[in-house]
Design a protein around this motif. Structure first.
Motif, PDB file in Angstrom:
ATOM      1  N   SER A 215       0.830  -1.212   0.000  1.00  0.00           N
ATOM      2  CA  SER A 215       0.000   0.000   0.000  1.00  0.00           C
ATOM      3  C   SER A 215       0.862   1.258   0.000  1.00  0.00           C
ATOM      4  O   SER A 215       0.526   2.252  -0.643  1.00  0.00           O
ATOM      5  CB  SER A 215      -0.900   0.048   1.232  1.00  0.00           C
ATOM      6  N   ILE A 216       1.958   1.213   0.742  1.00  0.00           N
ATOM      7  CA  ILE A 216       2.810   2.401   0.836  1.00  0.00           C
ATOM      8  C   ILE A 216       3.624   2.565  -0.450  1.00  0.00           C
ATOM      9  O   ILE A 216       3.708   3.651  -1.016  1.00  0.00           O
ATOM     10  CB  ILE A 216       3.744   2.312   2.066  1.00  0.00           C
TER      11      ILE A 216
ATOM     12  N   MET B 231      -4.482   7.843  -1.866  1.00  0.00           N
ATOM     13  CA  MET B 231      -3.240   7.421  -1.229  1.00  0.00           C
ATOM     14  C   MET B 231      -2.179   7.281  -2.317  1.00  0.00           C
ATOM     15  O   MET B 231      -2.244   6.386  -3.145  1.00  0.00           O
ATOM     16  CB  MET B 231      -3.492   6.099  -0.513  1.00  0.00           C
TER      17      MET B 231
ATOM     18  N   PHE C   5      10.255   5.248  -1.877  1.00  0.00           N
ATOM     19  CA  PHE C   5      11.380   5.196  -0.937  1.00  0.00           C
ATOM     20  C   PHE C   5      12.126   3.871  -1.100  1.00  0.00           C
ATOM     21  O   PHE C   5      11.537   2.887  -1.536  1.00  0.00           O
ATOM     22  CB  PHE C   5      10.866   5.260   0.504  1.00  0.00           C
TER      23      PHE C   5
HETATM   24  C1  HEC Z   1      -2.438  12.743   0.015  1.00  0.00           C
HETATM   25  C2  HEC Z   1      -2.894  12.105   1.211  1.00  0.00           C
HETATM   26  C3  HEC Z   1      -2.127  10.893   1.704  1.00  0.00           C
HETATM   27  C4  HEC Z   1      -0.785  10.780   1.992  1.00  0.00           C
HETATM   28  C5  HEC Z   1       0.309  11.841   1.796  1.00  0.00           C
HETATM   29  C6  HEC Z   1      -0.598   9.471   2.525  1.00  0.00           C
HETATM   30  N1  HEC Z   1      -1.771   8.793   2.562  1.00  0.00           N
HETATM   31 FE1  HEC Z   1      -2.063   6.900   3.244  1.00  0.00          FE
HETATM   32  N2  HEC Z   1      -3.997   6.980   2.660  1.00  0.00           N
HETATM   33  C7  HEC Z   1      -4.635   8.072   2.149  1.00  0.00           C
HETATM   34  C8  HEC Z   1      -6.006   7.719   1.831  1.00  0.00           C
HETATM   35  C9  HEC Z   1      -7.052   8.660   1.263  1.00  0.00           C
HETATM   36  C10 HEC Z   1      -6.154   6.363   2.170  1.00  0.00           C
HETATM   37  C11 HEC Z   1      -7.419   5.508   2.023  1.00  0.00           C
HETATM   38  C12 HEC Z   1      -7.323   4.688   0.802  1.00  0.00           C
HETATM   39  C13 HEC Z   1      -8.559   3.821   0.669  1.00  0.00           C
HETATM   40  O1  HEC Z   1      -9.621   4.388   0.426  1.00  0.00           O
HETATM   41  O2  HEC Z   1      -8.420   2.622   0.838  1.00  0.00           O
HETATM   42  C14 HEC Z   1      -4.869   5.935   2.704  1.00  0.00           C
HETATM   43  C15 HEC Z   1      -4.627   4.643   3.173  1.00  0.00           C
HETATM   44  C16 HEC Z   1      -3.461   4.271   3.818  1.00  0.00           C
HETATM   45  C17 HEC Z   1      -3.247   2.991   4.440  1.00  0.00           C
HETATM   46  C18 HEC Z   1      -4.237   1.853   4.481  1.00  0.00           C
HETATM   47  C19 HEC Z   1      -4.041   1.133   3.195  1.00  0.00           C
HETATM   48  C20 HEC Z   1      -4.748  -0.159   3.193  1.00  0.00           C
HETATM   49  O3  HEC Z   1      -4.105  -1.172   3.424  1.00  0.00           O
HETATM   50  O4  HEC Z   1      -5.968  -0.130   2.942  1.00  0.00           O
HETATM   51  C21 HEC Z   1      -1.987   3.011   4.969  1.00  0.00           C
HETATM   52  C22 HEC Z   1      -1.300   1.900   5.741  1.00  0.00           C
HETATM   53  C23 HEC Z   1      -1.414   4.292   4.669  1.00  0.00           C
HETATM   54  N3  HEC Z   1      -2.349   5.034   3.970  1.00  0.00           N
HETATM   55  C24 HEC Z   1      -0.154   4.674   5.043  1.00  0.00           C
HETATM   56  C25 HEC Z   1       0.447   5.834   4.591  1.00  0.00           C
HETATM   57  C26 HEC Z   1       1.824   6.159   4.819  1.00  0.00           C
HETATM   58  C27 HEC Z   1       2.802   5.297   5.610  1.00  0.00           C
HETATM   59  C28 HEC Z   1       2.048   7.358   4.214  1.00  0.00           C
HETATM   60  C29 HEC Z   1       3.346   8.116   4.122  1.00  0.00           C
HETATM   61  C30 HEC Z   1       4.453   7.433   3.481  1.00  0.00           C
HETATM   62  C31 HEC Z   1       0.803   7.787   3.624  1.00  0.00           C
HETATM   63  N4  HEC Z   1      -0.136   6.847   3.872  1.00  0.00           N
HETATM   64  C32 HEC Z   1       0.631   8.981   2.954  1.00  0.00           C
HETATM   65  C33 HEC Z   1      -4.086   9.309   1.943  1.00  0.00           C
HETATM   66  C34 HEC Z   1      -2.740   9.612   2.076  1.00  0.00           C
END
Ligand code: HEC
Ligand code: HEC
Length: 243
Positions: free
Chosen positions: A68-69, A78, A83
């Motif tokens: 996911s990351i 997301m 990295f």
């Molecule tokens: C621009 C906004 C944004 C940034 C910056 C961001 N995220 Fe997210 N992240 C989201 C959103 C929105 C979701 C929900 C995605 C979905 O609907 O499943 C999410 C979901 C996730 C999830 C859950 C994924 C899954 O397994 O369903 C993880 C873990 C996560 N982010 C980690 C991180 C990490 C660690 C970073 C930094 C390296 C990061 N995020 C940066 C917006 C962001």
């Protein structure tokens, strides 16, 4: 991957194995840089979902979190992060630590000092039991390390009215006896007093009860105890997780 708990002879506790405290610490720094804008500085959520109590994170295994990351979540906001692998693993370690029960967290307090404080000068044992020892007014804390996260334990100490544990609403019985209300309706209430006596009040007897509207937890833990003592108490409580 599994977490193992190591307790060094000094009483210093760290969470070992795949995510060393250093890795989690490094992950935290990166998280503040790259992720906090959307997920909040403590992972509590914002534009992005909470990573603390989200089911997604609990259910995902480490490889899925890594993916996911690295790749982002297609169709959602997301973004992907390119990295180096090690840095992504550090982030996975940090994200895991956010939702882990306290017993699995990486802590540096002095457990023995926390125990001495709990049963001694801290006065906690007046209201709380651990392994059968202590007063009845507060929740039994014998398993708190398994049932709560670090941030929840810390909040309970430093800001007790932020969230009152169910069944421990504070009330005064007959004008001068401290008690907690286990449950109540408009017609009856089950009340436990500070002597450990249970009362069932019905109808007019409810007038014997005055709700305090605030926790019986001392409000001044933060001002009474220095930071490192609070840290020791949190470390001791976090270890209360018998198998
Ligand atoms: C621009 C906004 C944004 C940034 C910056 C961001 N995220 Fe997210 N992240 C989201 C959103 C929105 C979701 C929900 C995605 C979905 O609907 O499943 C999410 C979901 C996730 C999830 C859950 C994924 C899954 O397994 O369903 C993880 C873990 C996560 N982010 C980690 C991180 C990490 C660690 C970073 C930094 C390296 C990061 N995020 C940066 C917006 C962001
Ligand atoms: C006068 C009684 C009293 C004293 C003294 C007291 N507590 Fe409490 N404590 C309570 C009550 C009642 C609750 C439940 C209401 C609430 O959530 O604040 C509680 C809640 C807690 C919780 C949260 C439990 C949960 O379910 O998550 C923790 C942790 C805790 N106390 C630790 C301590 C520590 C550590 C001390 C000593 C510094 C202490 N308490 C002293 C009465 C007390």
């Amino acid at each position: 991957m599994r977490l193992r708990i190591l307790t060094a002879l000094t009483g210093v506790v760290c969470f070992a194995a795949d995510y060393t405290p250093e890795a989690v610490e490094a992950g935290k720094a990166q998280f503040l840089d790259a992720c906090a804008a959307c997920h909040g500085t403590n992972g509590e959520g914002g534009i992005g979902p909470s990573l603390v109590d989200g089911r997604e994170v609990r259910r995902a295994d480490d490889e899925q979190l890594f993916k996911s990351i690295r790749q982002g979540v297609p169709g959602a906001d997301m973004p992907p992060f390119s990295f180096p692998d090690q840095q992504v693993w550090n982030l996975v370690g940090f994200v895991r630590s956010l939702s882990a029960p306290a017993v699995e967290a990486n802590l540096d307090g002095d457990v023995a000092a926390g125990e001495a404080l709990f049963f001694g000068a801290g006065g906690c044992v007046e209201c709380h039991r651990i392994r059968g020892r202590g007063g009845p007014l507060g929740p039994d804390l014998s398993r708190i390390g398994a049932s709560r996260r670090i941030d929840q334990i810390r909040e309970a100490l430093l800001d007790p009215n932020a969230r009152i544990t169910a069944g421990f609403e504070a009330a005064t019985l007959d004008g001068n006896v401290r008690a907690v209300v286990k449950n109540h309706t408009n017609f009856s209430a089950q009340v436990l007093d500070s002597f450990g006596q249970l009362h069932l009040l019905r109808g007019d007897e409810l007038e014997r009860l005055r709700f305090e509207g605030e926790s019986w937890m001392p409000r001044d833990v933060a001002t009474r105890l220095e930071d490192d003592l609070v840290r020791d108490l949190v470390a001791f409580l976090s270890r209360q997780a018998p198998r």
